[in-house]
Design an enzyme around this catalytic site. Structure first.
Site, PDB file in Angstrom:
ATOM      1  CG  HIS A  45      -1.953  -1.065   1.289  1.00 55.82           C
ATOM      2  ND1 HIS A  45      -2.759  -1.183   0.357  1.00 55.82           N
ATOM      3  CD2 HIS A  45      -2.153  -2.178   2.007  1.00 55.82           C
ATOM      4  CE1 HIS A  45      -3.686  -2.244   0.543  1.00 55.82           C
ATOM      5  NE2 HIS A  45      -3.251  -2.999   1.666  1.00 55.82           N
ATOM      6  NE  ARG A  70       1.591  -4.011   3.852  1.00 51.71           N
ATOM      7  CZ  ARG A  70       0.480  -3.812   4.332  1.00 51.71           C
ATOM      8  NH1 ARG A  70      -0.240  -4.637   5.288  1.00 51.71           N
ATOM      9  NH2 ARG A  70       0.170  -2.471   4.228  1.00 51.71           N
ATOM     10  CG  ASP A  84      17.768 -12.018  -4.681  1.00 54.78           C
ATOM     11  OD1 ASP A  84      18.004 -12.698  -3.512  1.00 54.78           O
ATOM     12  OD2 ASP A  84      17.549 -12.621  -5.691  1.00 54.78           O
ATOM     13  CD  GLU A 146      -3.832  -8.221   5.580  1.00 51.99           C
ATOM     14  OE1 GLU A 146      -4.094  -7.192   6.290  1.00 51.99           O
ATOM     15  OE2 GLU A 146      -3.114  -8.499   4.887  1.00 51.99           O
ATOM     16  CG  ASP A 172      -7.182  -5.514   4.723  1.00 49.07           C
ATOM     17  OD1 ASP A 172      -8.427  -4.897   4.181  1.00 49.07           O
ATOM     18  OD2 ASP A 172      -6.045  -5.407   4.449  1.00 49.07           O
TER      19      ASP A 172
HETATM   20  C1  3PY Z   1      -4.527  -3.854   8.011  1.00 50.50           C
HETATM   21  O1  3PY Z   1      -4.704  -3.004   9.055  1.00 50.50           O
HETATM   22  O2  3PY Z   1      -5.260  -4.456   7.202  1.00 50.50           O
HETATM   23  C2  3PY Z   1      -2.846  -3.630   7.514  1.00 50.50           C
HETATM   24  O3  3PY Z   1      -2.826  -4.236   6.659  1.00 50.50           O
HETATM   25  C3  3PY Z   1      -2.045  -2.674   7.840  1.00 50.50           C
HETATM   26  O4  3PY Z   1      -1.356  -2.038   7.086  1.00 50.50           O
HETATM   27 MG    MG Z   2      -4.194  -5.209   5.423  1.00 55.91          MG
END
Ligand code: 3PY
Ligand code: MG
Length: 263
Positions: A45, A70, A84, A146, A172
């Protein structure tokens, strides 16, 4: 290669980190020198590209902060590329089943433990051939829970060999449970967090949380979460600017026109 954050997560020492959403070398370096245990560069994101990452990771070399990334998804090619480039670990979003967790682990490990292809540009630059001897044990494979499906499979995901940690994405997860966004006080949300924590404890893997406010982050650290993000570069900038203008008597137009929430 030695992953100091992974060692902390295993030892139970508190490990506060920060999220990097902006492709800014100097603010990233500053945060790395302010006592963050780890920094997570967000390719899912965050407002940065893989090309940006190539400049951001060297900016934290030689600082106490462990570079984590991430990745945008559970993609072995992308996971290999960020490792890498010098990431000491990956955080893989939206992992819903033990099979998906196995795929993430395989992408992080050289054979015979996994399927990572050999070409560790930055690792070999810093550690020579020692990188290849140590990477499988030191690279952190963290998967995110999530979604409702991920929650339903959390015991099997946490028990997947090679999963070093589970990171909770609260926004999420709360949306996936049908709760209003950010309703972290809902009993169903609290029960989900408790279930994830119990699964991690039983499996012996570390549990981490994206802390939407510094207060939530502090509470989570005090409560025994292994690794917690205290804030994001964008959030620190917004909070600092808001506090500065408030201290100087307020913004001419009122409170300003940006509402970044916990990001
Ligand atoms: C969420 O809260 O879903 C996340 O992935 C935090 O960035
Ligand atoms: Mg998330």
């Amino acid at each position: 290669m030695k992953n100091l954050s992974l060692a902390k997560w295993k030892s139970g020492a508190a490990s506060p980190g920060a999220w990097i959403n902006l492709p800014e070398i100097h603010t990233t370096e500053m945060l790395a020198r302010m006592g963050c245990d780890w920094l997570c560069f967000d390719l899912q994101h965050g407002l940065m590209s893989f090309a940006d990452l190539l400049h951001l990771i060297p900016a934290v070399s030689g600082t106490p902060a462990t570079p984590l990334v991430r990745v945008p998804g559970n993609d072995a090619a992308r996971i290999g590329q960020v490792l890498d480039a010098g990431a000491h670990g990956v955080i893989v979003p939206m992992v819903n089943t033990a099979e998906e967790a196995r795929r993430a682990v395989a992408a992080c490990r050289y054979p015979p433990a996994g399927t990572r292809s050999c070409g560790p540009m930055r690792g070999v630059m810093l550690d020579g051939i020692d990188y290849l001897r140590t990477a499988n044990a030191e690279v952190a494979c963290v998967v995110m829970i999530e979604t409702r499906e991920g929650l339903e499979n959390v015991e099997a995901i946490a028990a997947t060999p090679g999963v070093d940690g589970i990171f909770i994405g609260p926004m999420d997860l709360s949306l996936g449970l049908g709760l209003p966004p950010g309703d972290f006080a809902a009993p169903e949300f609290a029960a989900a967090i408790a279930r994830i924590r119990a699964a991690c404890k039983a499996a012996g893997c570390a549990v981490g949380l994206f802390g939407y406010t510094p207060e939530l982050a502090g509470q989570a650290l005090a409560d025994g979460f292994a690794f917690v993000s205290v804030g994001t570069d964008i959030g620190f900038f917004r909070q600092g600017a808001a506090a500065a203008f408030a201290a100087a008597g307020g913004l001419p137009g009122g409170e300003g026109r940006t509402k970044a929430g916990g990001y």
